[in-house]
Design an enzyme around this catalytic site. Structure first.
Site, PDB file in Angstrom:
ATOM      1  N   ASP A 151      -1.966  -1.257  -3.749  1.00 26.14           N
ATOM      2  CA  ASP A 151      -2.188  -0.617  -5.225  1.00 26.14           C
ATOM      3  C   ASP A 151      -1.088  -0.662  -5.988  1.00 26.14           C
ATOM      4  O   ASP A 151      -0.026  -1.260  -5.736  1.00 26.14           O
ATOM      5  CB  ASP A 151      -2.482   0.956  -4.685  1.00 26.14           C
ATOM      6  CG  ASP A 151      -1.582   1.636  -3.802  1.00 26.14           C
ATOM      7  OD1 ASP A 151      -0.487   1.309  -3.932  1.00 26.14           O
ATOM      8  OD2 ASP A 151      -1.835   2.435  -2.722  1.00 26.14           O
ATOM      9  N   ASP A 199      -5.590 -10.525 -15.518  1.00 27.13           N
ATOM     10  CA  ASP A 199      -6.506 -11.318 -15.401  1.00 27.13           C
ATOM     11  C   ASP A 199      -7.533 -11.155 -16.234  1.00 27.13           C
ATOM     12  O   ASP A 199      -8.256  -9.990 -16.344  1.00 27.13           O
ATOM     13  CB  ASP A 199      -6.906 -11.298 -13.885  1.00 27.13           C
ATOM     14  CG  ASP A 199      -7.278 -12.546 -13.350  1.00 27.13           C
ATOM     15  OD1 ASP A 199      -8.282 -13.392 -13.532  1.00 27.13           O
ATOM     16  OD2 ASP A 199      -6.824 -12.903 -11.856  1.00 27.13           O
ATOM     17  N   ASP A 228     -10.035 -16.384 -16.133  1.00 28.77           N
ATOM     18  CA  ASP A 228     -10.845 -16.925 -14.767  1.00 28.77           C
ATOM     19  C   ASP A 228     -11.745 -17.866 -15.249  1.00 28.77           C
ATOM     20  O   ASP A 228     -12.487 -17.653 -16.165  1.00 28.77           O
ATOM     21  CB  ASP A 228     -11.458 -15.432 -14.107  1.00 28.77           C
ATOM     22  CG  ASP A 228     -11.923 -16.003 -12.743  1.00 28.77           C
ATOM     23  OD1 ASP A 228     -11.161 -16.243 -11.849  1.00 28.77           O
ATOM     24  OD2 ASP A 228     -13.298 -15.666 -12.746  1.00 28.77           O
ATOM     25  N   HIS A 286      -4.266 -17.284  -4.435  1.00 28.23           N
ATOM     26  CA  HIS A 286      -5.146 -16.340  -3.940  1.00 28.23           C
ATOM     27  C   HIS A 286      -6.248 -17.034  -3.316  1.00 28.23           C
ATOM     28  O   HIS A 286      -7.228 -16.411  -2.572  1.00 28.23           O
ATOM     29  CB  HIS A 286      -5.436 -15.139  -4.533  1.00 28.23           C
ATOM     30  CG  HIS A 286      -6.324 -15.285  -5.864  1.00 28.23           C
ATOM     31  ND1 HIS A 286      -5.741 -16.208  -6.743  1.00 28.23           N
ATOM     32  CD2 HIS A 286      -7.530 -15.075  -6.111  1.00 28.23           C
ATOM     33  CE1 HIS A 286      -6.829 -16.316  -7.937  1.00 28.23           C
ATOM     34  NE2 HIS A 286      -7.836 -15.762  -7.380  1.00 28.23           N
ATOM     35  N   ASP A 287      -6.662 -18.417  -3.695  1.00 31.58           N
ATOM     36  CA  ASP A 287      -7.839 -19.190  -3.467  1.00 31.58           C
ATOM     37  C   ASP A 287      -7.496 -20.058  -2.622  1.00 31.58           C
ATOM     38  O   ASP A 287      -8.488 -20.940  -2.294  1.00 31.58           O
ATOM     39  CB  ASP A 287      -8.490 -19.743  -4.607  1.00 31.58           C
ATOM     40  CG  ASP A 287      -9.112 -18.389  -5.653  1.00 31.58           C
ATOM     41  OD1 ASP A 287      -9.453 -17.415  -5.130  1.00 31.58           O
ATOM     42  OD2 ASP A 287      -9.273 -18.814  -6.927  1.00 31.58           O
ATOM     43  N   ASP A 338       0.782  -1.244  -0.030  1.00 28.99           N
ATOM     44  CA  ASP A 338      -0.003   0.021   0.128  1.00 28.99           C
ATOM     45  C   ASP A 338       0.650   1.354   0.032  1.00 28.99           C
ATOM     46  O   ASP A 338       1.851   1.343   0.846  1.00 28.99           O
ATOM     47  CB  ASP A 338      -0.912   0.133   1.127  1.00 28.99           C
ATOM     48  CG  ASP A 338      -1.681   1.295   1.351  1.00 28.99           C
ATOM     49  OD1 ASP A 338      -2.002   2.013   0.497  1.00 28.99           O
ATOM     50  OD2 ASP A 338      -1.986   1.652   2.653  1.00 28.99           O
ATOM     51  N   ASP A 379      -4.099   3.796   2.753  1.00 27.94           N
ATOM     52  CA  ASP A 379      -5.478   3.646   2.953  1.00 27.94           C
ATOM     53  C   ASP A 379      -5.884   2.194   3.444  1.00 27.94           C
ATOM     54  O   ASP A 379      -6.993   1.646   3.549  1.00 27.94           O
ATOM     55  CB  ASP A 379      -6.328   3.917   1.879  1.00 27.94           C
ATOM     56  CG  ASP A 379      -5.977   3.171   0.556  1.00 27.94           C
ATOM     57  OD1 ASP A 379      -4.975   2.126   0.665  1.00 27.94           O
ATOM     58  OD2 ASP A 379      -6.939   3.165  -0.448  1.00 27.94           O
ATOM     59  N   GLU A 436      -7.974 -20.875 -16.186  1.00 27.23           N
ATOM     60  CA  GLU A 436      -8.183 -21.642 -15.112  1.00 27.23           C
ATOM     61  C   GLU A 436      -9.594 -22.470 -15.078  1.00 27.23           C
ATOM     62  O   GLU A 436     -10.578 -22.134 -15.518  1.00 27.23           O
ATOM     63  CB  GLU A 436      -8.539 -20.361 -14.027  1.00 27.23           C
ATOM     64  CG  GLU A 436      -8.928 -20.971 -12.708  1.00 27.23           C
ATOM     65  CD  GLU A 436      -9.648 -20.256 -11.608  1.00 27.23           C
ATOM     66  OE1 GLU A 436      -9.737 -20.590 -10.341  1.00 27.23           O
ATOM     67  OE2 GLU A 436     -10.553 -19.596 -12.141  1.00 27.23           O
TER      68      GLU A 436
HETATM   69  O1  TEU Z   1     -12.004 -19.139  -8.732  1.00 31.21           O
HETATM   70  C1  TEU Z   1     -12.561 -20.023  -9.228  1.00 31.21           C
HETATM   71  C2  TEU Z   1     -13.056 -21.218  -8.348  1.00 31.21           C
HETATM   72  O2  TEU Z   1     -13.673 -22.081  -8.780  1.00 31.21           O
HETATM   73  C3  TEU Z   1     -12.208 -21.663  -7.006  1.00 31.21           C
HETATM   74  O3  TEU Z   1     -11.114 -21.647  -7.061  1.00 31.21           O
HETATM   75  C4  TEU Z   1     -12.811 -20.620  -6.142  1.00 31.21           C
HETATM   76  O4  TEU Z   1     -12.121 -19.621  -5.690  1.00 31.21           O
HETATM   77  C5  TEU Z   1     -13.227 -21.142  -4.700  1.00 31.21           C
HETATM   78  O5  TEU Z   1     -12.252 -21.084  -3.834  1.00 31.21           O
HETATM   79  C6  TEU Z   1     -13.957 -22.633  -4.735  1.00 31.21           C
HETATM   80  O6  TEU Z   1     -14.214 -23.131  -3.489  1.00 31.21           O
HETATM   81  C7  TEU Z   1     -11.937 -17.841  -9.608  1.00 31.21           C
HETATM   82  C8  TEU Z   1     -10.909 -16.964  -8.883  1.00 31.21           C
HETATM   83  O7  TEU Z   1      -9.732 -17.506  -8.917  1.00 31.21           O
HETATM   84  C9  TEU Z   1     -11.712 -16.692  -7.501  1.00 31.21           C
HETATM   85  O8  TEU Z   1     -10.734 -15.691  -6.799  1.00 31.21           O
HETATM   86  C10 TEU Z   1     -12.916 -16.120  -7.905  1.00 31.21           C
HETATM   87  O9  TEU Z   1     -13.614 -15.835  -6.621  1.00 31.21           O
HETATM   88  C11 TEU Z   1     -13.958 -17.028  -8.580  1.00 31.21           C
HETATM   89  O10 TEU Z   1     -13.259 -17.369  -9.853  1.00 31.21           O
HETATM   90  C12 TEU Z   1     -15.158 -16.195  -9.330  1.00 31.21           C
HETATM   91  O11 TEU Z   1     -14.561 -15.153 -10.306  1.00 31.21           O
END
Ligand code: TEU
Length: 583
Positions: free
Chosen positions: A35, A104, A204, A321-322, A27, A31, A251
């Site tokens: 960014d 993305d 995505d 990130h997921d 950041d 804030d 993805e």
């Molecule tokens: O994620 C798709 C997805 O199906 C999973 O990885 C999801 O994040 C979830 O954890 C399943 O339990 C993509 C993106 O990477 C994610 O950050 C978004 O929230 C999602 O698509 C919707 O755009």
């Protein structure tokens, strides 16, 4: 001289990609939200690490219901992240250092605040059919599909008097890809970004864009790898991407090896993110996580290695990130945090494919505690917590009853701020961070890691440097001891030409041995594996310079042995030249 043909050689196979989740990276204005200027400020850090490309999670205009995966304007930057001039500066700073920029692409759905959806719900002209609308009683959704984030995948829109489909949050309506106008609008937008000099797209949930006709009851089989998906992806590649030397990674949750061969081999994507190795430890749904079993894990990864060896290419990742932090999920984030983080990095950098490093992975960042519901930010986790507590059929009565599941598998684990230093808020922000910093930041941070020659950070630099070897990028994979409960061991092999390109060549070999366990174990080379001539290239503990046929490995010890590089550095000069970065 290498035996890799010019046709096979392409920059994104030789690259290491670093994933930046901008909200949590750095950041610059206090804030509490990361960014673009903050990221620009840390481009030298990425250069120093040695990565070749940055994949930037969405920075477009968005109400941020799903941290930017709900886009309200594809052609502008969200206020909190800066503006287009900041983005251009980022692109230029990366390109000046020969790093590429991957954006993305989120086109399965938009935000409900996107102009397209606003016009669609008012049934304005061509926009009327931009989304999946179904008329019917407001009491009963068109079918039983469930949203990935929980609850029905349909919401009733009072304004239009119809149901619309959202495979994710209700604020993320799914675009109707059967409509050629939608596809053309998406392709236009992609061209707009390519014209601005980007070097690729991460797409995505690209395998969810086609839904079964008539919306039959059932589950993912009706919208994952759906009936027309290859037609759409193939069309996108032909119309927009065919002449570009860019990286495209789709993805594709739920994709099989055969599906991936089609996305990559036939449709023309560079690679996909498959999910098998990050979902096999779930029971019925993701919140019922088990300890991952190494034999199963190896079997899955080996299947993908061999399955895409001829007609395709793998992406290599263990977290993003997921997903929870890889060292907490597959390693030992306590006693052996450093060694197991290094071992896991060794795996993703020495299998065949393109490694993706998720921010903080190179420090060995771990999962975080989420003591109360109020510590959570992720819409998926919050939905799960609330629905589970409310559901009379579950035993859960309060947050305490679901906390373990959230801490094991929740997405917020990956989203705590990047740990830059031992200063307040880990040097991420001068303000109040939007999500709490992991309390271990005083120990795990960039400043300390750079000072410590034995840190995960320095080990990652060495791992990344290994890609100078064609053997590491292009060599064939073979798994050893598939049933061994703690060893993950494999070889890589590459035939190389003679020096003049004509005389008989030689075989370059790699032997990678990883001990996925808190206990020591012994490796014995199988009879058909040659160890003579191999030399130590990298290890996360003291290791002899030559392997021998049998050796002991300590807890979470990793060793990489290679045929020494006597190619007088010509590997590097054969390399795919930067092209689009020069545009
Ligand atoms: O994620 C798709 C997805 O199906 C999973 O990885 C999801 O994040 C979830 O954890 C399943 O339990 C993509 C993106 O990477 C994610 O950050 C978004 O929230 C999602 O698509 C919707 O755009």
């Amino acid at each position: 001289m290498s035996g890799v043909s010019e046709a096979e050689r392409v920059w994104w196979k030789e690259a290491v990609v670093y994933q930046v989740y901008p909200k949590s990276f750095r950041d610059s204005d206090g804030d509490g939200v990361g960014d673009l200027r903050g990221l620009v400020d840390r481009v030298d850090y990425l250069d120093d690490l040695g990565v070749d490309a940055v994949w930037l999670n969405p920075v477009y205009d968005s109400p941020q219901v799903d941290n930017g995966y709900d886009i309200s304007d594809y052609r502008s930057i969200a206020d909190g992240y800066g503006d287009m001039a900041d983005w251009e500066r980022l692109r230029d700073e990366l390109h000046d250092r020969d790093m590429r920029l991957i954006m993305d692409l989120v086109v399965n759905h938009t935000s409900d605040q996107h102009e397209w959806f606003q016009r669609s719900r008012r049934e304005e002209g061509e926009y009327a059919d931009y989304y999946h609308w179904v008329e019917g009683s407001p009491e009963e959704p068109p079918n039983d599909w469930q949203s990935v984030f929980g609850g029905p995948a349909w919401s009733y829109d009072e304004e239009r008097g119809a149901w619309y489909l959202h495979l994710f949050d209700e604020a993320q309506p799914d675009l109707n890809w059967t409509n050629p106008d939608v596809r053309e609008a998406v392709y236009d937008m992609m061209r707009w970004w390519l014209d601005r000099g980007i070097d690729g797209f991460r797409m995505d949930v690209i395998n969810m864009i086609s839904k079964a006709e008539g919306y039959p009851d059932g589950g993912g089989e009706h919208f994952m790898n759906g009936p027309r998906v290859h037609e759409y992806v193939g069309e996108m590649v032909d119309e927009v991407l065919a002449d570009e030397e860019i990286l495209t990674v789709g993805e594709t949750p739920g994709a099989s090896v055969a599906d991936a061969r089609r996305y990559v081999g036939e449709d023309g994507l560079s690679m996909v993110f498959q999910f098998e190795h990050v979902t096999f430890d779930h029971d019925e749904h993701k919140w019922d996580a088990r300890d991952p079993d190494l034999v199963e894990f190896k079997q899955i990864l080996a299947k993908w290695q061999t399955g895409l060896a001829e007609d395709g290419w793998n992406s290599l990742y263990l977290n993003n990130h997921d997903q929870p932090r890889m060292v907490s999920r597959f390693g030992n984030d306590d006693e052996y945090r450093r060694k197991s983080a290094e071992l896991l990095g060794t795996l993703t950098h020495t299998l065949c494919g393109t490694p993706f490093v998720y921010q903080g992975e190179e420090l060995g960042m771990t999962n975080a505690p989420f003591e109360t519901r109020e510590d959570l930010r992720d819409v998926e986790a919050l939905n799960y917590v609330d629905a589970t507590i409310e559901d009379p059929d579950t035993a859960a009565e309060s947050y305490a009853d679901v906390r373990d599941a959230v801490e094991a598998i929740g997405r917020d684990n990956a989203r705590t701020p990047m740990q830059w230093s031992g200063d307040e808020h880990a040097g991420f922000t001068d303000g109040e961070p939007w999500i709490d910093v992991n309390p271990n930041y005083t120990e795990v941070n960039v400043e300390r890691a750079r000072e410590d020659p034995d840190s995960v950070f320095h080990y990652y630099r060495d791992l990344i440097a290994l890609r100078d070897r064609d053997l590491v990028v292009y060599g064939d994979f073979e798994l050893l001891y598939p049933d061994h409960p703690s060893l993950f061991a494999y070889t890589r092999t590459l035939e190389v030409d003679g020096d003049d390109g004509e005389s008989e060549g030689a075989t370059e070999r790699a032997l990678v041995v990883l001990n996925f366990d808190d206990e020591p174990t012994t490796f014995e080379a199988p009879a058909d594996v040659t160890v003579d001539g191999l030399e130590l290239a990298l290890a996360n503990d003291d290791a002899p310079a030559v392997p021998g046929r049998s050796f002991e490995l300590g807890p979470w010890e990793a060793r990489v042995y290679l045929t020494p590089d006597d190619s007088d550095g010509s590997d590097a000069t054969d390399r795919a030249e930067p092209t689009s970065a020069d545009r």
